[in-house]
Write a protein that holds these residues in place. Sequence first.
Motif, PDB file in Angstrom:
ATOM      1  N   ARG A  24       0.838  -1.212   0.000  1.00  0.00           N
ATOM      2  CA  ARG A  24       0.000   0.000   0.000  1.00  0.00           C
ATOM      3  C   ARG A  24       0.867   1.254   0.000  1.00  0.00           C
ATOM      4  O   ARG A  24       0.563   2.226  -0.710  1.00  0.00           O
ATOM      5  N   ASN A  25       1.944   1.256   0.773  1.00  0.00           N
ATOM      6  CA  ASN A  25       2.827   2.423   0.795  1.00  0.00           C
ATOM      7  C   ASN A  25       3.508   2.634  -0.550  1.00  0.00           C
ATOM      8  O   ASN A  25       3.752   3.778  -0.959  1.00  0.00           O
ATOM      9  N   ILE A  26       3.836   1.553  -1.236  1.00  0.00           N
ATOM     10  CA  ILE A  26       4.459   1.677  -2.555  1.00  0.00           C
ATOM     11  C   ILE A  26       3.504   2.356  -3.527  1.00  0.00           C
ATOM     12  O   ILE A  26       3.926   3.162  -4.364  1.00  0.00           O
ATOM     13  N   PHE A  40      11.517   6.547  -0.943  1.00  0.00           N
ATOM     14  CA  PHE A  40      12.099   5.319  -0.424  1.00  0.00           C
ATOM     15  C   PHE A  40      12.323   5.389   1.084  1.00  0.00           C
ATOM     16  O   PHE A  40      12.286   4.353   1.759  1.00  0.00           O
ATOM     17  N   HIS A  41      12.546   6.576   1.636  1.00  0.00           N
ATOM     18  CA  HIS A  41      12.580   6.709   3.085  1.00  0.00           C
ATOM     19  C   HIS A  41      11.222   6.370   3.675  1.00  0.00           C
ATOM     20  O   HIS A  41      11.133   5.775   4.765  1.00  0.00           O
ATOM     21  N   LYS A  73      16.660   3.591   3.805  1.00  0.00           N
ATOM     22  CA  LYS A  73      17.430   4.794   4.119  1.00  0.00           C
ATOM     23  C   LYS A  73      18.635   4.955   3.190  1.00  0.00           C
ATOM     24  O   LYS A  73      18.970   6.065   2.786  1.00  0.00           O
ATOM     25  N   ARG A  74      19.272   3.825   2.875  1.00  0.00           N
ATOM     26  CA  ARG A  74      20.463   3.862   2.030  1.00  0.00           C
ATOM     27  C   ARG A  74      20.344   2.811   0.935  1.00  0.00           C
ATOM     28  O   ARG A  74      19.904   1.690   1.189  1.00  0.00           O
ATOM     29  N   LEU A  75      20.766   3.193  -0.246  1.00  0.00           N
ATOM     30  CA  LEU A  75      20.706   2.284  -1.376  1.00  0.00           C
ATOM     31  C   LEU A  75      21.644   1.094  -1.175  1.00  0.00           C
ATOM     32  O   LEU A  75      21.329  -0.044  -1.573  1.00  0.00           O
ATOM     33  N   ARG A  76      22.764   1.311  -0.529  1.00  0.00           N
ATOM     34  CA  ARG A  76      23.729   0.234  -0.316  1.00  0.00           C
ATOM     35  C   ARG A  76      23.151  -0.855   0.588  1.00  0.00           C
ATOM     36  O   ARG A  76      23.335  -2.054   0.330  1.00  0.00           O
TER      37      ARG A  76
END
Length: 258
Positions: free
Chosen positions: A101-103, A189-190, A195-198
């Motif tokens: 749902r958030n997506i 994305f947050h 938080k981080r792509l890595r």
Amino acid sequence: MKCPNCKGDIAGDYKGKTCPSCGEPLDLKRSLLYEWSQRVAGFTHDRGFLFWLLTFVVLLLFLAVLENLLGKGILGQTLDQHKFVATLMILYIAAHLQLVRNINTEIRPGYPGPYWVDRLIIRKFRRGTNRSLAAGFLTAVVVVGPLNFLELMPAYALIMSLFTAAFWSIQAFRVDDREFLDAKVQTYFHYLGVKRLREWRKASGAYLIAIVVAAGVFYGLMHVPGLWWMIKSNPTLNEILELFHGLFSWVPQLWPQK
């Protein structure tokens, strides 16, 4: 919704008679299904895990009662006899529903109107998630069977979640580092917990490796002659096998013995 003239995005709760972008008159005639879908979308926006947990539990109980009245009551027996696995499944699916749902959300909390609508990477991520859900559902229909949806609903949910998880894992390596630095992309994305792509890529890589290794081990064990009797004759392995069989006996036999 979109303006029929300029194709600009308009908030679902917009009450004006003209497009806020180009000023052209809007067609205010909307179907009842559209109105209800907009209300449901607005009601479920930015809901927490507890909301989705309670919603899924209510839906699950309703399906169990319905299947008990119309079928053999297998779903109710599964929930009653395998409480531990059923609890894990409910928690897992509730978290999955919240994430899906958030997506698909377009409105940023605290921001008036659609916010995450004009970035190509976000639109691709949203469409890919929905398509993987559809592909997982079709796969479940073929593998599990279309007439077993109510009694084997956990198997449907498991297969569909595997498809979405695979898409999310692959997509992590397709996201460009420069795209992720965009302000709107980062806030999106947050909002999803990345938080981080890595770190996302690390988790995705571990998931993909685990799936490939599990598939390879399964394929290899299928071609070991007499493996079943070797396991059954070993007391320790037989006890472990019985333990797993008791936990996951609700999973349907995809290749039943003849």
